[in-house]
Motif scaffolding. Structure first.
Motif, mmCIF file in Angstrom:
data_model
loop_
_atom_site.group_PDB
_atom_site.id
_atom_site.type_symbol
_atom_site.label_atom_id
_atom_site.label_comp_id
_atom_site.label_asym_id
_atom_site.label_seq_id
_atom_site.Cartn_x
_atom_site.Cartn_y
_atom_site.Cartn_z
ATOM 1 N N LYS A 258 0.123 -0.093 27.137
ATOM 2 C CA LYS A 258 0.917 0.452 28.235
ATOM 3 C C LYS A 258 1.472 -0.681 29.092
ATOM 4 C CE LYS A 258 -1.242 5.009 28.639
ATOM 5 N NZ LYS A 258 -2.101 5.883 29.478
ATOM 6 N N ILE A 259 0.753 -1.793 29.116
ATOM 7 C CA ILE A 259 1.172 -2.964 29.878
ATOM 8 C C ILE A 259 1.984 -3.919 29.009
ATOM 9 C CG2 ILE A 259 0.320 -4.967 31.168
ATOM 10 C CD1 ILE A 259 -2.233 -3.218 31.686
ATOM 11 N N GLN A 260 1.526 -4.106 27.755
ATOM 12 C CA GLN A 260 2.182 -5.024 26.821
ATOM 13 C C GLN A 260 2.446 -4.258 25.516
ATOM 14 O OE1 GLN A 260 1.367 -9.099 27.067
ATOM 15 N NE2 GLN A 260 -0.387 -8.927 28.411
ATOM 16 N N PRO A 261 3.511 -3.454 25.479
ATOM 17 C CA PRO A 261 3.739 -2.545 24.347
ATOM 18 C C PRO A 261 4.028 -3.251 23.030
ATOM 19 C CG PRO A 261 5.614 -2.533 25.870
ATOM 20 C CD PRO A 261 4.515 -3.281 26.544
ATOM 21 N N TRP A 262 4.323 -4.534 23.062
ATOM 22 C CA TRP A 262 4.609 -5.313 21.856
ATOM 23 C C TRP A 262 3.348 -5.871 21.204
ATOM 24 C CZ3 TRP A 262 6.020 -6.599 26.862
ATOM 25 C CH2 TRP A 262 5.193 -7.531 27.485
ATOM 26 N N LEU A 263 2.190 -5.661 21.819
ATOM 27 C CA LEU A 263 0.955 -6.334 21.425
ATOM 28 C C LEU A 263 0.547 -5.997 19.991
ATOM 29 C CD1 LEU A 263 -1.503 -8.068 22.505
ATOM 30 C CD2 LEU A 263 -2.628 -5.843 22.897
ATOM 31 N N LEU A 264 0.418 -7.028 19.160
ATOM 32 C CA LEU A 264 -0.157 -6.882 17.832
ATOM 33 C C LEU A 264 -1.664 -7.090 17.929
ATOM 34 C CD1 LEU A 264 2.381 -8.933 15.650
ATOM 35 C CD2 LEU A 264 2.257 -6.437 15.901
ATOM 36 N N THR A 265 -2.420 -6.418 17.067
ATOM 37 C CA THR A 265 -3.869 -6.589 17.052
ATOM 38 C C THR A 265 -4.310 -6.947 15.640
ATOM 39 O OG1 THR A 265 -4.156 -4.189 16.714
ATOM 40 C CG2 THR A 265 -4.311 -5.026 18.970
ATOM 41 N N ALA A 266 -5.217 -7.913 15.566
ATOM 42 C CA ALA A 266 -5.795 -8.315 14.283
ATOM 43 C C ALA A 266 -7.285 -8.010 14.340
ATOM 44 C CB ALA A 266 -5.546 -9.800 14.024
ATOM 45 N N ASP A 267 -7.635 -6.748 14.116
ATOM 46 C CA ASP A 267 -9.029 -6.315 14.158
ATOM 47 C C ASP A 267 -9.635 -6.553 12.782
ATOM 48 O OD1 ASP A 267 -11.371 -5.309 15.115
ATOM 49 O OD2 ASP A 267 -10.790 -3.204 14.943
ATOM 50 N N ARG A 268 -10.203 -7.703 12.597
ATOM 51 C CA ARG A 268 -10.560 -8.209 11.285
ATOM 52 C C ARG A 268 -11.555 -7.321 10.538
ATOM 53 N NH1 ARG A 268 -12.270 -14.212 11.441
ATOM 54 N NH2 ARG A 268 -11.240 -14.219 9.402
ATOM 55 N N MET A 269 -11.282 -7.115 9.263
ATOM 56 C CA MET A 269 -12.153 -6.393 8.333
ATOM 57 C C MET A 269 -12.280 -4.905 8.622
ATOM 58 S SD MET A 269 -13.106 -8.506 6.024
ATOM 59 C CE MET A 269 -14.244 -7.388 5.245
ATOM 60 N N MET A 270 -11.471 -4.392 9.533
ATOM 61 C CA MET A 270 -11.617 -2.997 9.915
ATOM 62 C C MET A 270 -10.668 -2.067 9.175
ATOM 63 S SD MET A 270 -14.146 -2.859 11.945
ATOM 64 C CE MET A 270 -13.956 -1.171 12.489
ATOM 65 N N GLY A 271 -9.562 -2.607 8.646
ATOM 66 C CA GLY A 271 -8.568 -1.711 8.079
ATOM 67 C C GLY A 271 -7.992 -0.826 9.173
ATOM 68 N N GLY A 272 -7.136 0.092 8.804
ATOM 69 C CA GLY A 272 -6.642 1.050 9.782
ATOM 70 C C GLY A 272 -5.593 0.489 10.720
ATOM 71 N N LYS A 273 -5.316 1.249 11.769
ATOM 72 C CA LYS A 273 -4.133 1.003 12.588
ATOM 73 C C LYS A 273 -4.246 -0.181 13.536
ATOM 74 C CE LYS A 273 -5.387 4.452 16.104
ATOM 75 N NZ LYS A 273 -4.915 5.655 16.829
ATOM 76 N N PHE A 274 -5.452 -0.752 13.719
ATOM 77 C CA PHE A 274 -5.570 -1.893 14.623
ATOM 78 C C PHE A 274 -5.718 -3.226 13.882
ATOM 79 C CE2 PHE A 274 -7.288 1.631 17.305
ATOM 80 C CZ PHE A 274 -6.147 1.737 18.096
ATOM 81 N N GLU A 275 -5.722 -3.178 12.573
ATOM 82 C CA GLU A 275 -5.668 -4.415 11.803
ATOM 83 C C GLU A 275 -4.218 -4.575 11.340
ATOM 84 O OE1 GLU A 275 -8.256 -6.954 8.544
ATOM 85 O OE2 GLU A 275 -8.254 -4.777 8.379
ATOM 86 N N ASN A 276 -3.375 -4.987 12.285
ATOM 87 C CA ASN A 276 -1.945 -5.075 12.003
ATOM 88 C C ASN A 276 -1.606 -6.104 10.952
ATOM 89 O OD1 ASN A 276 -1.111 -4.471 15.486
ATOM 90 N ND2 ASN A 276 -1.383 -3.004 13.829
ATOM 91 N N TYR A 277 -2.477 -7.085 10.792
ATOM 92 C CA TYR A 277 -2.320 -7.991 9.652
ATOM 93 C C TYR A 277 -3.694 -8.446 9.167
ATOM 94 C CZ TYR A 277 -2.514 -11.912 13.085
ATOM 95 O OH TYR A 277 -2.858 -12.807 14.064
ATOM 96 N N ILE A 278 -3.736 -8.840 7.908
ATOM 97 C CA ILE A 278 -4.973 -9.222 7.224
ATOM 98 C C ILE A 278 -5.255 -10.704 7.452
ATOM 99 C CG2 ILE A 278 -6.055 -9.374 4.942
ATOM 100 C CD1 ILE A 278 -4.259 -7.026 4.092
ATOM 101 N N THR A 279 -6.537 -11.067 7.554
ATOM 102 C CA THR A 279 -6.885 -12.440 7.929
ATOM 103 C C THR A 279 -7.865 -13.099 6.949
ATOM 104 O OG1 THR A 279 -8.625 -11.577 9.381
ATOM 105 C CG2 THR A 279 -6.485 -12.037 10.385
ATOM 106 N N PRO A 280 -7.406 -13.596 5.804
ATOM 107 C CA PRO A 280 -8.277 -14.427 4.970
ATOM 108 C C PRO A 280 -8.750 -15.646 5.760
ATOM 109 C CG PRO A 280 -6.272 -13.831 3.780
ATOM 110 C CD PRO A 280 -6.068 -13.426 5.215
#
Length: 452
Positions: A258-280
């Protein structure tokens, strides 16, 4: 989550990575656009830094008894586990990096060709590198000698300096916190050894777990509201969030966006909508990955500062970058600052040489996308619009004589130029690919060709 299940997720502090099939494309158009921005960047500077840097040991992991075998080498730690933890946690009382100059870091990073920084706001040990109100275990607390320095709020000044130089900001944040009593609760240890997870079962003590959830939310929102524009929230400690360790990330990310609508999230090893990209981590996938990804790889042998560390050669760093980009990813190259606040001279030299190479060849890296046949060990390919770039990864010494090479590329080409030189090359296309004769001495690191 059990110790056995976390071992399946990571080994010796190194995360494995989510399967491509588990990636979920965001539904928000702004996030989809930001992922295209992310894929344009290609090169990040990752920085692990904290009180542990004084000892030149691996960050945080010595605190976990289950990880003692690999994480406690090089120091004659006390045999008593509680005394060891006290010694480690007291490192904040001597952490005083008075030679820290954030603008110098940012200038070096920009000249080296980095496009965003991933900075550890807090690792698993719980020491916060910003002026958090949620804990006294922080860089600005009275018992940390650096608290009187003009750059005491380290995250604030790092973010400002890099942002001023046009670099994106990724805030690394560990979802695990081994200092707060809401996660490792004194007197509630399950068994004789500590491990990566909480000392209690959150299902049996929901009121205590709720305090931990709120603690995380409050810290994340401090970073989101008081530290300027953040491009990426880089969430480590992938075991937190599985099974009974739900920190209700959806709630805090909704508030943050709501404050930073562009924010990407890299929630590692979780899959789903908050792991916007994968992190080897410390690896490059064998094959191209067709979803956004970023591999974090150390310039030296460790993510944290290590005395007399051995750095990868500039050639190895460039070859790593080329392979990562050809397979569709970004490279997060980790450079650990010294305990006094400076970057090591050896690392600076590598960064300068990387920047010199990118000044000439960067158009074949930045803003590109994958191009079949991707990566063949001898050749790598990228594309930008109608232009294809081919990297000749010749591992052999050049003998100075004319050499004929065959690019394994079958699309029709009208013109081939040697990138960085005012030279158009003669070539022949046949069923094997593109045949080029090079009457010139090979570049010292890699030859790059522009195909149009």
């Amino acid at each position: 989550m059990t110790q056995e299940s976390t071992d399946q997720m990571m080994a010796e502090g190194v995360h494995r990575y989510s399967a491509e099939k588990n990636w979920v494309e965001p539904s928000e158009s702004q996030l989809i656009e930001r992922l295209e921005w992310f894929k344009d960047q290609k090169l990040a500077l990752m920085m692990h830094w904290g009180p542990y840097s004084q000892l030149g040991v691996v960050e945080s992991w010595a605190l976990s008894d289950e990880d003692a075998e690999w994480s406690r080498e090089g120091i004659d730690w006390e045999a008593n586990s509680q005394e060891l933890k006290r010694q480690y946690m007291d490192l904040n009382r001597t952490f005083n990096p008075i030679r820290f100059q954030p603008h110098v870091w940012a200038d070096i990073a920009k000249k080296a060709g980095f496009k965003y920084v991933i900075f550890t706001t807090k690792h698993h040990d719980g020491f916060s590198m910003w002026d958090t109100r949620e804990t006294d275990y922080r860089i600005t607390a009275d018992d940390c000698p650096f608290h009187t320095h003009k750059y005491a709020d380290i995250c604030k000044h790092v973010f400002q300096a890099f942002r001023k130089n046009g670099l994106g900001i990724a805030a690394y944040y560990s979802k695990a916190d081994w200092h707060t009593p809401y996660y490792w609760a004194p007197g509630m240890e399950q068994g004789s050894k500590s491990w990566r997870g909480p000392t209690y079962n959150p299902k049996e003590y929901p009121w205590l777990w709720d305090k931990y959830v709120q603690f995380n939310h409050n810290q994340i929102m401090e970073l989101m509201t008081k530290y300027g524009d953040i491009d990426i929230l880089w969430l480590d400690a992938g075991w937190v969030g599985h099974e009974n360790q739900d920190i209700r990330l959806d709630e805090v990310i909704e508030k943050a966006r709501k404050i930073q609508p562009w924010l990407l999230t890299a929630d590692r090893m979780m899959g789903g909508k908050f792991e916007n990209y994968i992190t080897p981590e410390q690896t490059i996938p064998d094959n191209p990955i067709h979803v956004p990804w970023e591999s974090c790889i150390t310039m030296g042998t460790s993510f944290s500062f290590k005395y007399e560390d051995t750095y990868k050669s500039t050639k190895e760093i460039i070859y790593t970058l080329i392979e990562v980009v050809a397979k569709g990813g970004n490279l997060a190259l980790n450079v650990a600052p010294q305990p006094d606040g400076r970057l090591p001279k050896g690392a600076i030299k590598r960064m300068e040489e990387l920047g010199e190479w990118l000044d000439i060849h960067g158009e074949a890296i930045y803003g590109t996308r994958m191009c079949d046949p991707y990566y063949t060990r001898e050749f790598a390919f990228t594309k930008k619009g109608e232009t294809t770039y081919c990297f000749w990864l010749d591992k052999h010494e050049d003998n100075g004589h004319e050499k004929e090479i065959i690019l394994p590329y079958n699309k029709h080409v009208q013109r081939i130029e040697h990138l960085g030189r005012a030279s158009q090359l003669d070539f022949v296309q046949n069923d094997k690919g593109i045949v080029i004769k090079l009457p010139i001495k090979k570049d010292s690191i890699v030859d790059v060709f522009r195909l149009t």
